[in-house]
Scaffold this motif. Sequence first.
Motif, PDB file in Angstrom:
ATOM      1  N   PRO A 199       0.278  -6.422  -0.595  1.00  0.00           N
ATOM      2  CA  PRO A 199       0.050  -7.628   0.213  1.00  0.00           C
ATOM      3  C   PRO A 199      -1.246  -7.599   1.018  1.00  0.00           C
ATOM      4  CG  PRO A 199       2.318  -6.862   0.408  1.00  0.00           C
ATOM      5  CD  PRO A 199       1.584  -5.801  -0.334  1.00  0.00           C
ATOM      6  N   ASN A 200      -1.654  -6.433   1.506  1.00  0.00           N
ATOM      7  CA  ASN A 200      -2.840  -6.357   2.353  1.00  0.00           C
ATOM      8  C   ASN A 200      -4.062  -5.840   1.602  1.00  0.00           C
ATOM      9  OD1 ASN A 200      -1.565  -3.927   2.026  1.00  0.00           O
ATOM     10  ND2 ASN A 200      -1.913  -3.190   4.098  1.00  0.00           N
ATOM     11  N   GLU A 256      -0.031  -8.300  -9.771  1.00  0.00           N
ATOM     12  CA  GLU A 256       0.571  -8.160  -8.443  1.00  0.00           C
ATOM     13  C   GLU A 256      -0.113  -6.994  -7.728  1.00  0.00           C
ATOM     14  OE1 GLU A 256       4.848  -7.067  -6.298  1.00  0.00           O
ATOM     15  OE2 GLU A 256       4.729  -7.328  -8.469  1.00  0.00           O
ATOM     16  N   TYR A 284       1.769   2.245  -2.367  1.00  0.00           N
ATOM     17  CA  TYR A 284       1.151   0.960  -2.668  1.00  0.00           C
ATOM     18  C   TYR A 284       1.160   0.770  -4.182  1.00  0.00           C
ATOM     19  CZ  TYR A 284      -0.302   1.510   2.151  1.00  0.00           C
ATOM     20  OH  TYR A 284      -0.305   1.693   3.517  1.00  0.00           O
TER      21      TYR A 284
END
Length: 235
Positions: A91-92, A88, A113
Motif C-alpha cells: 500500500p505504501n 498488486e 511486503y
Amino acid sequence: RYQERAHLVFLLDAALVTIALSMLGLALYFRFAYHPLRDDFKLSLLTEQTIISGKETTFSVRIVNSGETRLHDAKMSVHLPKTFVPAEMPPNYDALTDTIVIGEMPAAISNEYRFRGTLLGPAGSADVFVHFMAQNDEDRSDEMLTKGSLHWSTNAIETRFDTPEAVVPGQSVAFALRVKNGSTLTFENASVTPTWPDGFKVQNATPPLYRGIVALGRLEAGEEPRHELLLERAD
C-alpha cells in the motif's frame, strides 16, 4: 653521528610501538565494543519456487528488527526487473521512487511486503535489489543491500503450426498458425513473424501478411486464435 642514529632508531621504535598499540586497541574496540546497527536487522527476499513467464507470481521482502531497541526513520527501496508487470504492490509503495517508507519498527518485530505481478519474456532470470536503511534511538544509522533472483524456464504464451503430413512439389500447402495466450494479461498489437523454408512462397493468408508479418491484433488473456496460411512450393 652515532648518537644521532641511536636517537633516530629510538624514535622509530617508539613510533612503531605506538602504531602497534593503536592497531591493537582498534582491533579490540571492533571485537568487543563496536556494534554496527546492521546487526540489529535482517533482510531477506522470499520467492516462489516455480515461476512461469506470463503467469502471475508473488515474492516478498521480509525485514526483521532483531535488536533490543526500536528502529525509526526506516525506509526501503526495491528495484524491480524491467520485465515485471505489477498487479498488486504494498500500500505504501511509491512507484516513482521505488521506495517504501516504513517509519518506526519496534524491537523483535518483522514486516513483510508482498509484490504480485507477471514476468514476461523467454526463459531466463531477473534480479531484484533491496536497499534498507534505518536509525536507532542513539541516532546511529546504517543500511543493508541484498539481491535475489527470479528464475523461470517456461512461457505461458505458445506458438505452434498445424502442418500436413506430406508435401508434393508444385502443389499448394495449407497449414494453420496457432497462438495461445495462456497468460493473465491482454496484449495489444500482437504479431508473429514466420520464417518460411527455402522454395516456398505465400499464396494467401488469413489475416493477410504485411511485410512477412502476421498481425494478430488484440490478444485476450486465455485466447487461442487460429490463422490459415496457404503456401506454394515452386520446386
